[in-house]
Write a protein that holds these residues in place. Structure first.
Motif, short mmCIF file in Angstrom:
data_model
loop_
_atom_site.label_atom_id
_atom_site.label_comp_id
_atom_site.label_asym_id
_atom_site.label_seq_id
_atom_site.Cartn_x
_atom_site.Cartn_y
_atom_site.Cartn_z
N ASP A 21 7.48 9.52 7.65
CA ASP A 21 8.15 10.32 6.69
C ASP A 21 9.77 10.06 6.58
OD1 ASP A 21 9.08 11.28 8.97
OD2 ASP A 21 8.46 13.24 9.07
N THR A 22 10.11 8.96 7.09
CA THR A 22 11.46 8.64 7.04
C THR A 22 11.89 8.30 5.75
OG1 THR A 22 11.59 7.91 9.28
CG2 THR A 22 13.06 7.12 7.94
N LEU A 23 12.84 8.63 5.16
CA LEU A 23 13.43 8.59 3.68
C LEU A 23 13.33 6.99 3.58
CD1 LEU A 23 14.44 9.75 1.18
CD2 LEU A 23 16.80 9.30 1.87
N GLY A 24 12.89 6.21 2.64
CA GLY A 24 12.87 5.12 2.00
C GLY A 24 11.48 4.23 2.63
N PHE A 25 10.68 4.89 3.49
CA PHE A 25 9.33 4.41 3.90
C PHE A 25 8.36 4.72 2.84
CE2 PHE A 25 5.57 4.19 5.99
CZ PHE A 25 5.64 2.95 7.23
N THR A 26 7.66 3.80 2.33
CA THR A 26 6.59 4.05 1.59
C THR A 26 5.18 3.10 1.98
OG1 THR A 26 7.34 2.64 -0.11
CG2 THR A 26 7.66 5.00 -0.55
N ALA A 27 4.22 3.39 1.59
CA ALA A 27 3.04 2.73 2.15
C ALA A 27 1.91 2.72 1.05
CB ALA A 27 2.52 3.27 3.53
N PRO A 28 1.93 2.14 -0.20
CA PRO A 28 0.79 2.18 -1.01
C PRO A 28 -0.34 1.29 -0.74
CG PRO A 28 2.37 0.34 -1.63
CD PRO A 28 3.25 1.43 -0.63
N GLU A 29 -1.40 1.96 -0.92
CA GLU A 29 -2.55 1.43 -0.34
C GLU A 29 -3.12 0.29 -1.36
OE1 GLU A 29 -7.10 2.93 0.76
OE2 GLU A 29 -5.56 4.50 0.05
N ILE A 30 -3.81 -0.74 -0.58
CA ILE A 30 -4.35 -1.91 -1.36
C ILE A 30 -5.80 -1.89 -1.57
CG2 ILE A 30 -4.86 -4.29 -1.23
CD1 ILE A 30 -2.42 -4.39 1.05
N THR A 31 -5.96 -2.13 -2.96
CA THR A 31 -7.30 -1.63 -3.33
C THR A 31 -7.83 -2.93 -4.05
OG1 THR A 31 -6.40 -0.95 -5.33
CG2 THR A 31 -6.73 0.74 -4.12
N HIS A 32 -9.35 -2.83 -4.64
CA HIS A 32 -9.79 -4.12 -5.00
C HIS A 32 -10.35 -5.18 -3.82
CE1 HIS A 32 -8.97 -2.40 -8.97
NE2 HIS A 32 -7.60 -2.68 -8.68
N LYS A 33 -10.31 -4.47 -2.80
CA LYS A 33 -10.97 -5.38 -1.64
C LYS A 33 -12.43 -5.60 -1.77
CE LYS A 33 -9.69 -2.48 1.52
NZ LYS A 33 -9.53 -2.08 2.85
N TRP A 34 -13.05 -6.69 -1.12
CA TRP A 34 -14.43 -7.12 -1.15
C TRP A 34 -14.78 -7.12 0.52
CZ3 TRP A 34 -17.30 -5.55 -4.59
CH2 TRP A 34 -16.98 -5.47 -5.99
#
Length: 399
Positions: A204-217
């Motif tokens: 939750d620290t400002l500037g940290f994001t974690a977008p999820e990776i999709t389209h995996k097989w």
């Protein structure tokens, strides 16, 4: 000494042809059976749908349940961790991956990477703040080492931590991070003016994001993310005080690779047993296909490699418990067992014929998952070179 009369020998068990269960203690079996029952209740009824949907719903609830049975950071001691043996941890990994590699990855990254890094290299404050909640599954962790352009060569990482007064400011990106978008804490490795250091980063620290990776097989029933660090400001206390240079993250990877040595055999076991059951009941040309020589040859070869792999895993576990397991020996196990596990899954698919590609059976799911397991925590090539360097007395072929 005369041979034991056959009338006194235990019956032959097709699922344990070498009698490897005799190597286990009662406590070992209790750990194994607890994890096996949990996967039977909570994972196996749903995993095909989760895989098809490409999601792992209820991951936080699953983490808390895994914490309740002592599966998170289970080989660590203190701070709410179970203090299990290396063999018991390995058996848990085998049972988890017999259900799905994504479930074992959740546990491995939590315990062998994020928790182990804090337990081995963190301050007492880090340990008290994070480990009890992580062991209980109340907080999920992730481990940020791999970058978009630096996988097998982590020394080239570009993520950088710069001092600003008493603070640290981190900038960079990490890729293919299990648990990233659901984590409450991330262990992030970065270049500094004094070499590579590790940082404990609340997500939750400002500037940290974690977008999820999709389209995996592959590893579809697993959360995989990118980590983006954009001027993430941390206090001086965020640094892992006992980790300097690459030895820190590589030590964590050795711990995780050990779990893979066992886990890959779980995926292989499921595929072998599925093929064995299928061969006994599927009829062609008027009789079960298990009665044909080519099918029996496949089953025999699969059984040999599967149980050799489990025997290897147990041997390495005993060495780890004795404090005698070297990183090169872990590479030996990871290289052999994942490679053989994939071959077992592919052979099982041929026995099932067209049914082998259906999610009604677990074979193709395990085969595609193992393609990721083959790559992460060190590719085939990297482990070949680790062994090659050791075998040749230190001749380094990495560069």
């Amino acid at each position: 000494m005369s041979a034991t009369p056959s009338s006194k020998l235990p019956p032959f068990d097709p699922r344990d042809p070498l009698g490897l269960d005799d190597l286990l203690t009662d406590e070992d079996r209790a750990v194994r059976d607890t994890v096996r029952q949990w996967t039977a209740d909570r994972v196996l009824p749903h995993i095909a749908q989760w895989y098809e949907d490409g999601e792992l719903p209820g991951i936080r609830e699953l983490a808390r349940e895994l914490g309740a049975i002592g599966a998170l950071g289970m080989s660590l001691t203190g701070y709410g961790c179970a203090g299990a043996s290396a063999v018991q941890y390995g058996l848990a990994c085998l049972e988890l991956e017999a259900a799905d590699s994504g479930i074992r990855s959740l546990v491995s990254v939590q315990g062998s990477l994020a928790m182990y890094a804090i337990w081995r290299f963190g301050s007492e404050e880090h340990k008290r703040q994070w480990l009890p909640r992580m062991a209980a599954g109340e907080v999920i962790g992730c481990f940020g080492l791999t970058e978009p352009d630096h996988g097998s060569d982590p020394a080239g990482m570009r993520t950088y931590a710069k001092r600003d007064g008493s603070d640290w400011v981190l900038n960079g990106r990490k890729m293919w991070i299990t648990n990233g978008s659901v984590a409450g804490v991330a262990v992030v490795w970065a270049q500094t003016d004094d070499g590579i250091r590790g940082f404990v980063v609340p997500t939750d620290t400002l500037g940290f994001t974690a977008p999820e990776i999709t389209h995996k097989w592959s590893l579809r029933a697993s959360v995989t993310s990118e980590l983006v660090l954009d001027d993430v400001r941390l206090p001086a206390a965020a640094v892992l005080p006992e980790a300097k240079g690459l030895r820190g993250p590589l030590g964590c990877l050795s711990h995780a690779r050990y779990g893979i040595v066992w886990g890959s055999m779980g995926a292989a076991r499921t595929c072998f047993e599925t093929a064995l059951d299928y061969a006994r009941t599927r009829e062609q040309f008027g009789r079960p296909i298990g009665g044909f020589q080519l099918t029996q040859a496949k089953l025999a070869d699969m059984a040999v490699e599967l149980h050799k792999g489990i025997l290897l895993a147990h041997h390495l576990g005993m060495r780890m418990d004795a404090g005698r397991l070297r990183p090169e020996q872990i590479s030996f196990g990871k290289l052999n067992n994942v490679r053989e596990a994939i071959e077992i899954c592919r052979t099982a698919r041929t026995i099932l014929g067209a049914n082998g590609i259906s999610l009604e059976y677990p074979v193709m799911r395990h085969a595609t998952n193992l393609e990721s397991v083959l790559t992460y925590e060190g590719t085939v090539e990297m482990h070949q070179l680790v062994l090659g360097k050791a075998l040749t007395g230190g001749l380094d072929a990495f560069r």
